[in-house]
Design a protein around this motif. Structure first.
Motif, PDB file in Angstrom:
ATOM      1  N   THR A  53       0.796  -1.231   0.000  1.00  0.00           N
ATOM      2  CA  THR A  53       0.000   0.000   0.000  1.00  0.00           C
ATOM      3  C   THR A  53       0.827   1.278   0.000  1.00  0.00           C
ATOM      4  O   THR A  53       0.571   2.198  -0.776  1.00  0.00           O
ATOM      5  CB  THR A  53      -0.946   0.004   1.220  1.00  0.00           C
ATOM      6  N   TYR A  54       1.818   1.330   0.871  1.00  0.00           N
ATOM      7  CA  TYR A  54       2.573   2.577   1.018  1.00  0.00           C
ATOM      8  C   TYR A  54       3.862   2.595   0.202  1.00  0.00           C
ATOM      9  O   TYR A  54       4.742   3.419   0.429  1.00  0.00           O
ATOM     10  CB  TYR A  54       2.869   2.834   2.502  1.00  0.00           C
ATOM     11  N   ARG A  55       3.954   1.686  -0.781  1.00  0.00           N
ATOM     12  CA  ARG A  55       5.082   1.682  -1.710  1.00  0.00           C
ATOM     13  C   ARG A  55       4.612   1.844  -3.151  1.00  0.00           C
ATOM     14  O   ARG A  55       5.371   1.614  -4.083  1.00  0.00           O
ATOM     15  CB  ARG A  55       5.886   0.379  -1.578  1.00  0.00           C
ATOM     16  N   GLN A  56       3.368   2.238  -3.325  1.00  0.00           N
ATOM     17  CA  GLN A  56       2.812   2.363  -4.677  1.00  0.00           C
ATOM     18  C   GLN A  56       3.110   3.713  -5.308  1.00  0.00           C
ATOM     19  O   GLN A  56       3.108   3.840  -6.533  1.00  0.00           O
ATOM     20  CB  GLN A  56       1.287   2.161  -4.630  1.00  0.00           C
ATOM     21  N   GLN A  57       3.365   4.728  -4.487  1.00  0.00           N
ATOM     22  CA  GLN A  57       3.491   6.091  -4.978  1.00  0.00           C
ATOM     23  C   GLN A  57       4.950   6.506  -5.128  1.00  0.00           C
ATOM     24  O   GLN A  57       5.821   6.069  -4.377  1.00  0.00           O
ATOM     25  CB  GLN A  57       2.794   7.074  -4.022  1.00  0.00           C
ATOM     26  N   SER A  58       5.191   7.375  -6.090  1.00  0.00           N
ATOM     27  CA  SER A  58       6.522   7.943  -6.287  1.00  0.00           C
ATOM     28  C   SER A  58       6.398   9.439  -6.531  1.00  0.00           C
ATOM     29  O   SER A  58       5.315   9.942  -6.867  1.00  0.00           O
ATOM     30  CB  SER A  58       7.237   7.288  -7.476  1.00  0.00           C
ATOM     31  N   MET A  59       7.499  10.149  -6.352  1.00  0.00           N
ATOM     32  CA  MET A  59       7.577  11.565  -6.693  1.00  0.00           C
ATOM     33  C   MET A  59       8.656  11.759  -7.738  1.00  0.00           C
ATOM     34  O   MET A  59       9.719  11.122  -7.667  1.00  0.00           O
ATOM     35  CB  MET A  59       7.875  12.422  -5.466  1.00  0.00           C
ATOM     36  N   ILE A  60       8.382  12.640  -8.676  1.00  0.00           N
ATOM     37  CA  ILE A  60       9.317  12.849  -9.778  1.00  0.00           C
ATOM     38  C   ILE A  60       9.406  14.338 -10.101  1.00  0.00           C
ATOM     39  O   ILE A  60       8.429  15.092  -9.947  1.00  0.00           O
ATOM     40  CB  ILE A  60       8.886  12.013 -11.004  1.00  0.00           C
ATOM     41  N   LEU A  61      10.582  14.763 -10.538  1.00  0.00           N
ATOM     42  CA  LEU A  61      10.846  16.168 -10.847  1.00  0.00           C
ATOM     43  C   LEU A  61      10.532  16.433 -12.311  1.00  0.00           C
ATOM     44  O   LEU A  61      11.088  15.778 -13.197  1.00  0.00           O
ATOM     45  CB  LEU A  61      12.307  16.496 -10.544  1.00  0.00           C
ATOM     46  N   VAL A  62       9.646  17.403 -12.547  1.00  0.00           N
ATOM     47  CA  VAL A  62       9.166  17.674 -13.898  1.00  0.00           C
ATOM     48  C   VAL A  62       9.454  19.133 -14.262  1.00  0.00           C
ATOM     49  O   VAL A  62       8.910  20.054 -13.633  1.00  0.00           O
ATOM     50  CB  VAL A  62       7.638  17.421 -14.008  1.00  0.00           C
ATOM     51  N   PRO A  63      10.304  19.385 -15.241  1.00  0.00           N
ATOM     52  CA  PRO A  63      10.481  20.773 -15.702  1.00  0.00           C
ATOM     53  C   PRO A  63       9.146  21.359 -16.156  1.00  0.00           C
ATOM     54  O   PRO A  63       8.376  20.694 -16.847  1.00  0.00           O
ATOM     55  CB  PRO A  63      11.468  20.636 -16.862  1.00  0.00           C
ATOM     56  N   ARG A  64       8.877  22.585 -15.793  1.00  0.00           N
ATOM     57  CA  ARG A  64       7.578  23.215 -16.073  1.00  0.00           C
ATOM     58  C   ARG A  64       7.279  23.287 -17.568  1.00  0.00           C
ATOM     59  O   ARG A  64       6.101  23.202 -17.976  1.00  0.00           O
ATOM     60  CB  ARG A  64       7.556  24.625 -15.464  1.00  0.00           C
TER      61      ARG A  64
END
Length: 405
Positions: A192-203
């Motif tokens: 459950t708590y390993r499904q999400q990620s964060m990624i850096l996206v140039p605008r």
């Protein structure tokens, strides 16, 4: 527990209060006027550039940053009274580069970013050469439960492909915004708590469309709260923040200190409102005398003073726990201050508005805007009900484990 101010905090506090009195408060109306006169309500007005230059000269810069050598190196307890002073003005935090969402974004870049990511994004943010946005909340799901996040992050070779719709993506309409931190599901089959990620996206990445700017109780925020569509947005794999599946943990790491910052700012808002209420009560006459002689107004003032001082002590306790025992040990207290600080600030602002009467709901004072902000922040960063749930769960756990006698 020792909540006494360190020598450094005392020195910074004196410098900051002088800066606010001499430069920030007088600039508030100019700031609004320059925005109103601009062809873009989200462009930073010239007066803010002047304030920021002065703040840097005075050494009042990046005071919030507690990680590594990136900022002023203050502890949470040392920063707390400074955050309160900054919270007294709508533009205070921006003037010293301590405003959301950049603060939280800079913190997680300092904690989880690679050296390359820090060089590319963190250093320009610390210098305020660029701004950033945080894309987590979604219109179609209850985003207070991060497990509901439906936006997707799919790996395709040496790229990730992003799809989803976000809203209240604060900062995305600022012309200086060059970075969006995007949260989505990278593996729906993981725990459950390993499904999400964060990624850096140039605008400026193709596929990003701002659908509209969302007001807050009718107010258009300078940074903008965008509803944003991400359609087949491609970014390199090296833009992943931390590892795949770290998104939920990073979000928690981001929100803990951020809630303490919000709470101290809320106390500053409440203090500003109380000052205005007292000034109004002493100068406004009704029914044969000043409002200050009316029992109900005196009760408003007395209760406001008691409530502000009570919540300040709880916030300082939370900051002390975070510094001495870690964020996890302060989990209950951080949840408490998120609820109590904003509720009390909203209550004090409401009393001040009532004291001002018709003028209180106009834009002649800062009260109407403070009312909108303190109400909205009872939803932002997790609605109060989520934090009450956490507090109750932790309290019941103590009892069920026999920790209470």
């Amino acid at each position: 527990m020792d909540f006494s101010y360190s020598a450094r905090t005392k020195e910074l506090l004196e410098r900051l209060e002088s800066f606010m009195e001499e430069y920030v408060y007088p600039a508030e109306r100019v700031y609004d006027e320059q925005i109103a006169a601009s062809d873009n309500p989200h462009r930073q007005p010239p007066i803010m550039r002047e304030l920021q230059a002065r703040a840097r000269e005075l050494g009042l810069w990046n005071l919030f940053m507690t990680h590594g050598d990136w900022g002023a190196g203050l502890t949470n307890l040392e920063y707390a009274p400074l955050a309160e002073v900054l919270g007294r003005s709508i533009i205070g935090n921006e003037a010293v580069n301590c405003s959301a969402p950049d603060t939280g974004n800079m913190e997680i870049l300092a904690m989880y970013g690679t050296p390359e990511q820090q060089q590319r994004w963190l250093r320009p943010l610390l210098d305020c050469r660029i701004r950033s946005a945080f894309a987590m909340t979604e219109p179609e799901v209850a985003s207070s439960d991060a497990r509901n996040i439906s936006s997707t992050i799919h790996r395709d070779g040496d790229e990730y492909v992003l799809n989803g719709r976000k809203w209240y993506t604060s900062g995305v309409l600022d012309p200086d915004c060059e970075l969006i931190i995007f949260m989505g599901k990278s593996n729906p089959d993981a725990p459950t708590y390993r499904q999400q990620s964060m990624i850096l996206v140039p605008r400026d990445t193709p596929g990003i469309t701002v659908l509209r700017d969302l007001p807050m109780f009718g107010y258009t925020d300078r940074l903008g709260h965008g509803e944003v569509q991400f359609t087949d947005v491609r970014v390199p794999v090296e833009n992943m923040l931390g590892k795949e599946g770290d998104g939920f943990a990073i979000a928690q790491g981001r929100l803990g200190p951020g809630r303490m910052h919000y709470a101290m700012r809320a106390i500053g808002m409440a203090e500003r409102a109380l000052d205005l209420m007292c000034e109004r009560a002493l100068t406004r006459e009704a029914f044969g005398g000043p409002l200050a002689e009316r029992g109900v107004v005196r009760e408003w003032i007395a209760r406001s003073r008691m409530e502000i001082d009570q919540i300040r002590l709880l916030v300082l306790k939370s900051a002390w726990l975070m510094d001495t025992r870690g964020n996890a040990a302060a989990r209950s207290e951080v949840a408490m201050i998120k609820v109590a600080a904003m509720e009390i600030a909203h209550r004090v602002v409401d009393r001040a508005i009532q004291t001002f009467g018709a003028a209180g709901v106009s834009d002649d004072t800062v009260l109407a805007r403070l009312y909108a902000i303190t109400r909205a922040l009872r939803i932002a960063d997790g609605p109060n009900e989520v934090h009450l749930r956490t507090i109750a769960r932790l309290e019941l756990k103590r009892h069920s484990e026999g920790a209470v006698r």
